[in-house]
Design a protein around this motif. Structure first.
Motif, mmCIF file in Angstrom:
data_model
loop_
_atom_site.group_PDB
_atom_site.id
_atom_site.type_symbol
_atom_site.label_atom_id
_atom_site.label_comp_id
_atom_site.label_asym_id
_atom_site.label_seq_id
_atom_site.Cartn_x
_atom_site.Cartn_y
_atom_site.Cartn_z
ATOM 1 N N GLY A 179 38.687 33.512 35.317
ATOM 2 C CA GLY A 179 40.029 33.793 35.803
ATOM 3 C C GLY A 179 41.137 33.141 34.999
ATOM 4 N N SER B 176 41.487 34.884 31.749
ATOM 5 C CA SER B 176 42.029 36.221 32.022
ATOM 6 C C SER B 176 43.544 36.159 32.183
ATOM 7 C CB SER B 176 41.393 36.808 33.279
ATOM 8 O OG SER B 176 40.040 37.126 33.073
ATOM 9 N N ASN B 177 44.017 35.208 32.975
ATOM 10 C CA ASN B 177 45.457 35.063 33.176
ATOM 11 C C ASN B 177 46.172 34.745 31.870
ATOM 12 O OD1 ASN B 177 45.585 35.580 35.956
ATOM 13 N ND2 ASN B 177 45.169 33.453 36.492
ATOM 14 N N GLN C 213 50.857 36.819 41.987
ATOM 15 C CA GLN C 213 49.465 36.886 42.429
ATOM 16 C C GLN C 213 49.288 37.839 43.609
ATOM 17 O OE1 GLN C 213 49.823 32.956 45.336
ATOM 18 N NE2 GLN C 213 48.778 32.755 43.379
ATOM 19 N N ASP D 283 47.501 38.217 39.290
ATOM 20 C CA ASP D 283 46.257 37.444 39.376
ATOM 21 C C ASP D 283 45.523 37.905 40.632
ATOM 22 O OD1 ASP D 283 44.308 35.560 39.871
ATOM 23 O OD2 ASP D 283 45.625 33.819 39.731
ATOM 24 N N VAL E 122 42.224 37.252 41.252
ATOM 25 C CA VAL E 122 40.964 36.511 41.292
ATOM 26 C C VAL E 122 40.431 36.382 42.713
ATOM 27 C CG1 VAL E 122 39.992 34.187 40.983
ATOM 28 C CG2 VAL E 122 41.244 35.277 39.116
ATOM 29 N N SER F 90 43.925 40.323 36.665
ATOM 30 C CA SER F 90 42.923 39.337 36.240
ATOM 31 C C SER F 90 41.854 39.185 37.316
ATOM 32 C CB SER F 90 43.584 37.977 35.997
ATOM 33 O OG SER F 90 44.547 38.063 34.970
ATOM 34 N N PHE F 91 40.579 39.064 36.870
ATOM 35 C CA PHE F 91 39.448 38.911 37.782
ATOM 36 C C PHE F 91 38.551 37.762 37.321
ATOM 37 C CE2 PHE F 91 40.062 43.639 37.230
ATOM 38 C CZ PHE F 91 40.882 43.796 38.336
ATOM 39 N N SER F 92 37.687 37.298 38.233
ATOM 40 C CA SER F 92 36.746 36.232 37.910
ATOM 41 C C SER F 92 35.403 36.507 38.571
ATOM 42 C CB SER F 92 37.293 34.886 38.380
ATOM 43 O OG SER F 92 36.376 33.848 38.128
ATOM 44 N N LYS G 44 33.913 33.971 41.840
ATOM 45 C CA LYS G 44 34.528 34.059 43.169
ATOM 46 C C LYS G 44 33.887 35.154 44.013
ATOM 47 C CE LYS G 44 37.867 31.235 41.729
ATOM 48 N NZ LYS G 44 38.013 29.828 42.136
ATOM 49 N N GLY H 222 34.571 36.868 33.568
ATOM 50 C CA GLY H 222 35.785 37.405 34.162
ATOM 51 C C GLY H 222 36.176 38.675 33.429
#
Length: 382
Positions: free
Chosen positions: A69, A72-73, A145, A174, A176, A195-197, A200, A208
């Motif tokens: 994450g 990604s950000n 976010q 974001d 995530v 953005s992903f992770s 989580k 991510g």
């Protein structure tokens, strides 16, 4: 052990573990290699890319894999700003963003870029009207976010995106904490980057992804980079990506049932604590504008650290905020955004629920918290 810190990291699912082992054994070749084994690995990589794209109704070429994450950000924001900046660029974010997002905007400030930080209301939501008033003729980028990691508050992405799109401002979010937990369809949602992770959603750490709309310009942060269409250098972590994708498939399939179950656990937790409701401050909102997985709260007269350590003695894992800020003595990002006093901020702790938690675990956790309060107040529990 009772694990109630899923917003920090989730345990890998058996499905994800199985996918990791299979990919590590059978798809070990470099995806950029030209031999047959390399081509075999590349095919798996592209299959994973297509699977993730399908979840959010994107095109496969709009999905780029990362190490998590935070990266990604950072890469999404850096890539977009680099390609779209002006001599007098203005950018927008909120006071409640993840530290990785704030670090990007703080760096821009040191370089002379004007940054506006939107405040939040008492529940933690930004004002769309304030956003409208903050946009300038030279605003090029905004990052807001989807779900806050400390309180679970959900920002109105569609409203925010509609305002930004009308003004011609590129919109990054974001996601995530919301990915696979809430519906995200980019064909209907006015966003340009997400953005992903992996860790989580019951996938592995170190994985991510970023969604970058094909309709926006972006530049490679690192020149001569060839992997991931020039977005990120280095050999891709194919076993991790396979496990991340497997976890995402599994999580997405149980999205609706998972939400209902987590909501039941949340309601059970507060029912069990009902005798002490008058001592609690639960952050966020009580309506649909909050992800039920995350419970950010404080108990009058008790520091969050005391609650954490007490529960830890009984093998119950919670946190006092974002794991990315652990070890710092300053109030959490969200507590500062909510203008909490230092005393109120020190009371804060977070319980974050997962699909593997049981009702018995929730009842046990509530019992220990009640025991803690009774003990401190000199009463007999029972």
């Amino acid at each position: 052990m009772i694990y109630l810190d899923h917003a920090a990291s989730t345990p890998m699912s058996q499905t994800a573990l199985g996918a990791y082992v299979k990919a590590a054994k059978e798809y070990f070749a470099n995806t950029s290699s030209l031999h047959e084994q390399g081509e075999k690995s590349k095919q798996l990589l592209e299959k994973c890319r297509a699977e993730l794209a399908q979840f959010i109704h994107a095109s496969p070429n709009e999905i780029l894999f990362t190490s998590g994450g935070t990266e990604s950000n950072l890469l999404a924001l850096q890539s977009i700003f680099s390609a779209n900046r002006k001599t007098d660029s203005h950018v927008i974010t909120s006071a409640a963003e993840h530290p990785s997002v704030h670090s990007f905007f703080k760096k821009l400030e040191t370089e002379g870029t004007e940054v506006s930080y939107l405040g939040v209301d008492s529940s933690g939501r930004i004002s769309v009207e304030e956003l409208k008033q903050t946009i300038k003729r030279n605003t090029v980028l905004a990052s807001i976010q989807h779900v806050n990691s400390e309180t679970g508050i959900i920002q109105p992405l569609h409203e925010i995106g509609s305002v930004l799109r009308e003004a011609g401002v590129i919109f990054h979010s974001d996601c995530v904490q919301s990915f696979t937990k809430l519906p995200i369809h980019v064909d209907k949602l006015p966003v340009d980057a997400l953005s992903f992770s992996g860790h989580k959603i019951y996938g592995p750490k170190g994985t991510g992804a970023v969604y970058l709309s094909s309709g926006i310009k972006w530049d490679s942060v690192n020149p001569l980079t060839t992997h991931e269409s020039g977005f990120r250098p280095g050999t891709v972590n194919l076993p991790g990506i396979a496990a991340f994708t497997a976890a995402a498939i599994e999580s997405a399939e149980m999205q609706a049932s998972g939400l209902l179950y987590i909501q039941e656990l949340r309601e059970l937790f507060f029912r069990e604590l009902k005798p002490f409701t008058y001592k609690f401050l639960v952050e966020g909102s009580s309506d649909e504008a909050q992800l039920p997985h995350i419970i950010g709260m404080g108990i009058e007269g008790y520091e969050g650290q005391y609650i954490l350590l007490t529960l830890d003695r009984y093998g119950i894992c919670i946190s006092t905020g974002s794991a990315c800020q652990s070890g710092k003595q300053d109030p959490s990002v969200m507590m500062r955004a909510l203008n909490r006093t230092p005393q109120e901020a020190r009371r804060f702790f977070r319980i974050s629920l997962g699909v593997n938690n049981t009702k018995e675990e929730i009842i046990r956790t509530a019992e220990i918290i009640k025991e803690c309060i009774y003990e401190r107040e000199g009463k007999i529990y029972g």
